[in-house]
Motif scaffolding. Structure first.
Motif, PDB file in Angstrom:
ATOM      1  N   ASN A  65       0.840  -1.201   0.000  1.00 14.33           N
ATOM      2  CA  ASN A  65       0.000   0.000   0.000  1.00 14.33           C
ATOM      3  C   ASN A  65       0.873   1.248   0.000  1.00 14.33           C
ATOM      4  OD1 ASN A  65      -0.320  -1.428   2.760  1.00 14.33           O
ATOM      5  ND2 ASN A  65      -1.068   0.562   3.336  1.00 14.33           N
ATOM      6  N   ASP A  66       0.706   2.145   0.923  1.00 11.54           N
ATOM      7  CA  ASP A  66       1.281   3.489   0.825  1.00 11.54           C
ATOM      8  C   ASP A  66       2.753   3.555   0.415  1.00 11.54           C
ATOM      9  OD1 ASP A  66      -0.967   3.338   2.400  1.00 11.54           O
ATOM     10  OD2 ASP A  66      -0.155   4.488   4.064  1.00 11.54           O
ATOM     11  N   GLN A  82       4.564   0.423   2.144  1.00 12.07           N
ATOM     12  CA  GLN A  82       3.917  -0.522   3.061  1.00 12.07           C
ATOM     13  C   GLN A  82       3.817  -1.860   2.348  1.00 12.07           C
ATOM     14  OE1 GLN A  82       2.080   0.327   6.527  1.00 12.07           O
ATOM     15  NE2 GLN A  82       4.157   1.029   6.116  1.00 12.07           N
ATOM     16  N   TRP A  90      -3.716  -7.144   2.948  1.00 11.64           N
ATOM     17  CA  TRP A  90      -3.038  -6.297   3.931  1.00 11.64           C
ATOM     18  C   TRP A  90      -2.670  -7.112   5.178  1.00 11.64           C
ATOM     19  CZ3 TRP A  90      -3.402  -4.768   8.957  1.00 11.64           C
ATOM     20  CH2 TRP A  90      -2.673  -3.634   9.340  1.00 11.64           C
ATOM     21  N   MET A  93       2.751  -5.416   8.357  1.00 14.75           N
ATOM     22  CA  MET A  93       3.364  -4.299   7.629  1.00 14.75           C
ATOM     23  C   MET A  93       4.867  -4.154   7.846  1.00 14.75           C
ATOM     24  SD  MET A  93       1.481  -2.717   5.532  1.00 14.75           S
ATOM     25  CE  MET A  93       0.819  -4.257   5.003  1.00 14.75           C
ATOM     26  N   PHE A 125       4.157   0.939  10.413  1.00 15.49           N
ATOM     27  CA  PHE A 125       3.210   1.711   9.595  1.00 15.49           C
ATOM     28  C   PHE A 125       3.927   2.826   8.839  1.00 15.49           C
ATOM     29  CE2 PHE A 125      -1.489   1.116  11.119  1.00 15.49           C
ATOM     30  CZ  PHE A 125      -1.422  -0.225  10.808  1.00 15.49           C
ATOM     31  N   SER A 126       3.135   3.632   8.162  1.00 14.23           N
ATOM     32  CA  SER A 126       3.690   4.642   7.249  1.00 14.23           C
ATOM     33  C   SER A 126       4.464   5.736   7.956  1.00 14.23           C
ATOM     34  CB  SER A 126       2.563   5.263   6.435  1.00 14.23           C
ATOM     35  OG  SER A 126       2.115   4.320   5.499  1.00 14.23           O
ATOM     36  N   ARG A 187      -0.982   8.553  13.715  1.00 15.46           N
ATOM     37  CA  ARG A 187       0.072   7.923  12.917  1.00 15.46           C
ATOM     38  C   ARG A 187       0.602   8.770  11.750  1.00 15.46           C
ATOM     39  NH1 ARG A 187      -4.448   4.306  12.190  1.00 15.46           N
ATOM     40  NH2 ARG A 187      -5.487   4.600  10.172  1.00 15.46           N
ATOM     41  N   ASP A 188       1.580   8.182  11.070  1.00 14.48           N
ATOM     42  CA  ASP A 188       2.114   8.641   9.782  1.00 14.48           C
ATOM     43  C   ASP A 188       2.942   9.930   9.871  1.00 14.48           C
ATOM     44  OD1 ASP A 188       0.641   6.459   8.956  1.00 14.48           O
ATOM     45  OD2 ASP A 188      -1.023   7.645   8.158  1.00 14.48           O
ATOM     46  N   GLU A 241      -5.129  10.730   7.692  1.00 16.78           N
ATOM     47  CA  GLU A 241      -3.958   9.872   7.542  1.00 16.78           C
ATOM     48  C   GLU A 241      -2.938  10.555   6.630  1.00 16.78           C
ATOM     49  OE1 GLU A 241      -5.711   5.413   7.874  1.00 16.78           O
ATOM     50  OE2 GLU A 241      -5.933   6.279   5.905  1.00 16.78           O
ATOM     51  N   CYS A 242      -1.705  10.117   6.755  1.00 12.89           N
ATOM     52  CA  CYS A 242      -0.619  10.464   5.833  1.00 12.89           C
ATOM     53  C   CYS A 242      -0.521  11.956   5.495  1.00 12.89           C
ATOM     54  CB  CYS A 242      -0.754   9.685   4.534  1.00 12.89           C
ATOM     55  SG  CYS A 242      -0.746   7.906   4.780  1.00 12.89           S
ATOM     56  N   TYR A 289      -4.322   7.326  -3.122  1.00  5.82           N
ATOM     57  CA  TYR A 289      -4.448   7.475  -1.670  1.00  5.82           C
ATOM     58  C   TYR A 289      -3.050   7.487  -1.052  1.00  5.82           C
ATOM     59  CZ  TYR A 289      -6.806   7.133   2.827  1.00  5.82           C
ATOM     60  OH  TYR A 289      -7.291   7.414   4.079  1.00  5.82           O
ATOM     61  N   ALA A 290      -2.994   7.972   0.192  1.00  5.01           N
ATOM     62  CA  ALA A 290      -1.778   7.861   1.018  1.00  5.01           C
ATOM     63  C   ALA A 290      -0.552   8.427   0.307  1.00  5.01           C
ATOM     64  CB  ALA A 290      -1.545   6.397   1.397  1.00  5.01           C
ATOM     65  N   TRP A 306      -0.662   5.862  -3.768  1.00  4.45           N
ATOM     66  CA  TRP A 306      -0.916   4.426  -3.865  1.00  4.45           C
ATOM     67  C   TRP A 306      -2.188   4.195  -4.665  1.00  4.45           C
ATOM     68  CZ3 TRP A 306      -4.471   2.082   0.197  1.00  4.45           C
ATOM     69  CH2 TRP A 306      -4.699   0.707  -0.047  1.00  4.45           C
TER      70      TRP A 306
HETATM   71  C1  FRU Z   1      -3.067   4.573   4.841  1.00  6.58           C
HETATM   72  C2  FRU Z   1      -2.734   3.800   6.101  1.00  6.58           C
HETATM   73  C3  FRU Z   1      -1.844   4.611   7.036  1.00  6.58           C
HETATM   74  C4  FRU Z   1      -1.144   3.533   7.817  1.00  6.58           C
HETATM   75  C5  FRU Z   1      -0.930   2.477   6.765  1.00  6.58           C
HETATM   76  C6  FRU Z   1      -0.945   1.071   7.281  1.00  6.58           C
HETATM   77  O1  FRU Z   1      -3.386   3.742   3.761  1.00  6.58           O
HETATM   78  O2  FRU Z   1      -3.915   3.397   6.763  1.00  6.58           O
HETATM   79  O3  FRU Z   1      -2.544   5.523   7.840  1.00  6.58           O
HETATM   80  O4  FRU Z   1       0.061   3.985   8.376  1.00  6.58           O
HETATM   81  O5  FRU Z   1      -1.951   2.646   5.814  1.00  6.58           O
HETATM   82  O6  FRU Z   1      -0.620   0.155   6.294  1.00  6.58           O
END
Ligand code: FRU
Length: 496
Positions: A65-66, A82, A90, A93, A125-126, A187-188, A241-242, A289-290, A306
């Protein structure tokens, strides 16, 4: 004297203790790395999917992902992402890793960061990468375990940035750091510097509102932080997020991922209070996204996001194409395909002045399913102009892009309808198709979309048509796009 010796002995035991712990963690890192790389190697060997994008960056196999922590460092762009080394869904991570000279062709590298299970970490995580006082890239990420999320840091063990070790000071920021408030879904981390002070932004939710909060670094190694306050509050309770934050022209641009989209806010920053006032909200690269932002070696601001491809066929997900981001005179964000993508262009095909009295079938020109299309259409008296992309051989299934001429509205399947502001003159579209993805640019970059679609391998048709009157394709250019280079040599051996 005896007291002194006693101290020495104590210090020696303490040092051995710390070193012992360090080497145990290092042994664990190597073991986990070989296990994860072995799993990835097996998955990559059996992967051969004709709908998998060929010039969008993706992990060698399995779930990603991200994008995380892209940075230009000593001649290379490093990008992390990720990554689940154990499946195409998913989970687990880790930070996958690749490097590139141009953000177009890539070399896959062994996984950069993995959870330290012995310390209760379940996911890495991110986050982002930032240069510390010694010019050393430092990774900041959110550590997830059966406890509150924490922000952790890691530094490279080698000059190529292949292996990373977590710093002894972790967590560098915890909920205790901002004791006055509790942030949910916190997070992030994303770092930036203004007026000589370095800040870490993180996303989450506070008192029922989405927020981006800031912490300020109090040492040059970026291992000690104090709470600064809230940079930005969202209008509802969705957690943000992010975050990404960058100076752009005479403004600042904040990106947050929320509601399945990357929302952008252009506005002003109070550099002392670290409070941001948005003047212009929008959506950036709808379908992605992200996001992550980086400055390339020429100072261009680049966006990576992503795309959730939803395939789960031994792989899932890829990055958007790299986009160059700028601001126009009115403060609109413009996204343009990164110039270096032109390297992948094959032989040019052009057409001009074709009346759309019957649909124009270009399927024979794009059989490989990888191409760039630049088209200018004069809508004339038509009420609608349509592109059918990634179309099935019988033309029944397709990804549609419709232009409602009267409303000046562009409706791409799966994206938010958008108004084209360049109302007079032809409709100008710039598209990239990559087997199952579509990147679309219009209005000089004020409209930009990037998305993945579920298609069958034979869905590669391309049609342009008009309804309700006479429209004409003024000019059309197709470049077949070569696959980008993804060098996998370094992941075929086990990581170390
Ligand atoms: C965004 C997210 C982030 C998190 C990550 C986990 O897609 O939810 O907030 O750090 O993915 O994989």
């Amino acid at each position: 004297m005896s007291l002194g010796l006693g101290w020495l002995a104590f210090a020696a035991v303490a040092v051995t203790g710390v070193q012992g712990e360090k080497s145990a963690v290092e042994t664990e890192r190597k073991e986990l790395l070989s296990k994860a790389m072995a799993s990835l190697q097996t998955a990559a060997k059996s992967l051969n999917d004709p709908v998998r994008p060929a010039y969008h960056f993706a992990a060698p196999a399995l779930w990603m992902n991200d994008p995380n922590g892209p940075i230009y460092y000593q001649g290379w762009y490093h990008a992390f992402y990720q990554f689940n080394p154990y499946g195409d869904q998913w989970g687990h991570m880790h930070w996958g890793h690749a490097r590139s000279r141009d953000l177009v062709n890539w070399e896959h590298l062994p996984i950069g960061v993995m959870p330290t299970l012995s310390k209760g970490e379940e996911h890495v995580f991110s986050g982002s990468t930032y240069l510390n006082v010694d010019g050393k890239p430092t990774i900041f990420y959110t550590s997830i375990g059966k406890r509150e999320p924490e922000q952790w840091a890691a530094t490279p063990l080698d000059p190529d940035l292949f292996a990373w070790q977590k710093v002894a000071e972790n967590p560098v920021v915890s909920q205790q750091t901002h004791r006055s408030t509790h942030i949910e879904e916190w997070r992030d981390p994303f770092l930036f510097t203004v007026n000589g002070k370095t800040y870490m932004l993180t996303g989450g939710r506070e008192n029922g509102r989405g927020v981006i909060v800031a912490h300020r670094a109090v040492n040059a190694e970026l291992t000690k932080w104090i709470y600064q306050g809230v940079l930005f509050r969202y209008h509802n309770d969705r957690n943000l997020e992010c975050p990404n934050f960058a100076k752009i022209g005479d403004r600042w641009m904040l990106l947050v991922s929320v509601n399945g989209r990357v929302e952008s806010f252009v506005g002003k920053l109070d550099p002392e209070k670290i409070e941001f006032t948005s003047e212009r909200p929008g959506v950036l690269l709808d379908g992605s996204y992200a996001s992550q932002l980086l400055h390339d070696k020429d100072g261009r601001l680049v966006y990576l996001g992503w795309l959730n491809t939803n395939y789960h066929q031994g792989w899932n997900g890829c990055f958007t194409l790299p986009n160059e981001i700028s601001l126009d005179a009115e403060g609109h964000i413009l996204s343009k395909p990164y110039r270096e993508l032109e390297k992948l262009r094959g032989e040019k095909f052009t057409l001009g002045n074709i009346d759309l009295t019957t649909p124009l079938d270009l399927s024979g020109r794009v059989r490989e399913g990888q191409y760039e299309l630049i088209v200018e259409i004069d809508p004339g008296t038509a009420s609608k102009v349509s592109l059918r992309l990634l179309a099935s051989p019988d033309g029944k299934r397709a990804v549609t892009v419709d232009y409602d001429v009267k409303a000046h509205r562009l409706v791409t399947q799966g994206r938010i309808p958008v108004d084209v502001t360049a109302k007079n003159g032809p409709l100008r579209l710039h598209l990239f198709v990559d087997r199952s993805t579509l990147d679309l640019y219009a209005d000089g970059g004020a409209i930009a979309q990037s998305g993945a679609y579920r298609v069958d391998p034979e869905d590669r048709g391309l049609w342009i048509a008009a309804e309700g009157g006479a429209a004409r394709v003024k000019s059309l250019t197709i470049y077949p796009m070569k696959a980008a280079r993804f060098d996998s040599k370094r992941i075929q051996r086990s990581g170390s």
